[in-house]
Write a protein that holds these residues in place. Structure first.
Motif, PDB file in Angstrom:
ATOM      1  N   CYS A 162       0.819  -1.221   0.000  1.00  0.00           N
ATOM      2  CA  CYS A 162       0.000   0.000   0.000  1.00  0.00           C
ATOM      3  C   CYS A 162       0.859   1.281   0.000  1.00  0.00           C
ATOM      4  O   CYS A 162       1.836   1.396   0.740  1.00  0.00           O
ATOM      5  CB  CYS A 162      -0.908   0.004   1.234  1.00  0.00           C
ATOM      6  SG  CYS A 162      -1.901   1.511   1.332  1.00  0.00           S
ATOM      7  N   CYS A 165       1.165   1.534   9.106  1.00  0.00           N
ATOM      8  CA  CYS A 165       2.539   2.041   8.967  1.00  0.00           C
ATOM      9  C   CYS A 165       2.831   3.018  10.111  1.00  0.00           C
ATOM     10  O   CYS A 165       1.928   3.698  10.603  1.00  0.00           O
ATOM     11  CB  CYS A 165       2.720   2.782   7.636  1.00  0.00           C
ATOM     12  SG  CYS A 165       2.367   1.767   6.202  1.00  0.00           S
ATOM     13  N   CYS A 218      -6.471   4.368   5.755  1.00  0.00           N
ATOM     14  CA  CYS A 218      -6.080   3.041   6.257  1.00  0.00           C
ATOM     15  C   CYS A 218      -7.220   2.242   6.894  1.00  0.00           C
ATOM     16  O   CYS A 218      -7.185   1.016   6.899  1.00  0.00           O
ATOM     17  CB  CYS A 218      -4.951   3.210   7.280  1.00  0.00           C
ATOM     18  SG  CYS A 218      -3.831   1.811   7.328  1.00  0.00           S
TER      19      CYS A 218
HETATM   20  S1  SF4 Z   1      -0.715   3.712   6.785  1.00  0.00           S
HETATM   21 FE1  SF4 Z   1      -2.243   2.452   5.758  1.00  0.00          FE
HETATM   22  S2  SF4 Z   1      -2.999   3.730   4.091  1.00  0.00           S
HETATM   23 FE2  SF4 Z   1      -1.028   4.619   4.745  1.00  0.00          FE
HETATM   24  S3  SF4 Z   1       0.498   3.642   3.414  1.00  0.00           S
HETATM   25 FE3  SF4 Z   1       0.363   2.420   5.296  1.00  0.00          FE
HETATM   26  S4  SF4 Z   1      -1.102   0.807   4.803  1.00  0.00           S
HETATM   27 FE4  SF4 Z   1      -1.366   2.420   3.268  1.00  0.00          FE
END
Ligand code: SF4
Length: 215
Positions: free
Chosen positions: A44, A115, A131
């Motif tokens: 992602c 993340c 997210c």
């Molecule tokens: S925090 Fe969630 S939405 Fe943002 S890059 Fe990571 S997985 Fe993707």
């Protein structure tokens, strides 16, 4: 060999069965959708946190668990190891889980964000908006009997409120269309700084256990 339940029924005694039965094993379709979701999260780039992460942190545990613990976001250790709630706070969470007769393998642990926010700052509303659908799909798949919101930020985002921890803990909320019971507990990182508050986490987990026993 005599059947104890049959005899009890014959003499007019109601036989109560624990409704907390093991969920059926995952079928191939269900396994596929879980793996697809894991892969989507892994690659992602929907928000800018992908630029600073070491890796995504999908979650850990039994993907059909009755208990789902949800924290805020990965910290430094979690970002490095790819697993939620590791390090000292993770160790305390393990102890808290153990104190109510569960183990890390029997529950599922996830976060609102997959993340790490830089310097462990609170998640931005825009990051949560991007997210959260991943977490919602995890919840749909796991179909837990109870959700434990770990800490203020997780609780406020899950319950869409700006109430304080002292207003949120100590009661049973409900989450989503299925009205899954949700209990808020103090974050173990806070409890490491304020050990005198540990008894409140114990009270809240006991409350959660009582809520789940009513099913
Ligand atoms: S925090 Fe969630 S939405 Fe943002 S890059 Fe990571 S997985 Fe993707």
């Amino acid at each position: 060999m005599f059947d104890r339940n049959k005899i009890l029924q014959l003499i007019g005694v109601d036989v109560w069965r624990l409704r907390l039965q093991k969920k059926p094993p995952l079928n191939d379709k269900s396994k596929d959708s879980w793996v697809t979701l894991q892969n989507e999260v892994k690659s992602c780039e929907l928000c800018s946190l992908h630029k600073t992460r070491t890796q995504t942190v999908f979650g850990v545990g039994d993907s059909k668990a009755d208990w789902l613990f949800i924290g805020e976001a990965p910290g430094m250790d979690e970002d490095l190891q790819g697993e939620p709630f590791v390090g000292r706070a993770g160790g305390l969470l393990n102890e808290m889980v153990f104190s109510i007769g569960l183990s890390r393998e029997k529950i599922f642990i996830a976060n609102i964000l997959k993340c790490r926010p830089p310097q462990n700052r609170d998640p931005l509303a825009s990051e949560v908006a991007q997210c959260l659908p991943y977490l919602e799909r995890q919840i749909q798949h796991i179909n837990p009997m109870i959700i434990i919101a770990v800490g203020r930020v997780a609780a406020q985002n899950l319950l869409q409120t700006d109430k304080t921890m002292s207003q949120l803990r100590g009661r049973i909320h409900s989450f989503g269309a299925k009205k899954t019971p949700l209990v808020v507990i103090y974050h173990p990182a806070y409890l490491l700084r304020s050990p005198s508050q540990k008894f409140k986490a114990w009270e809240d987990l006991t409350l959660a256990k009582q809520a789940i026993s009513k099913f």
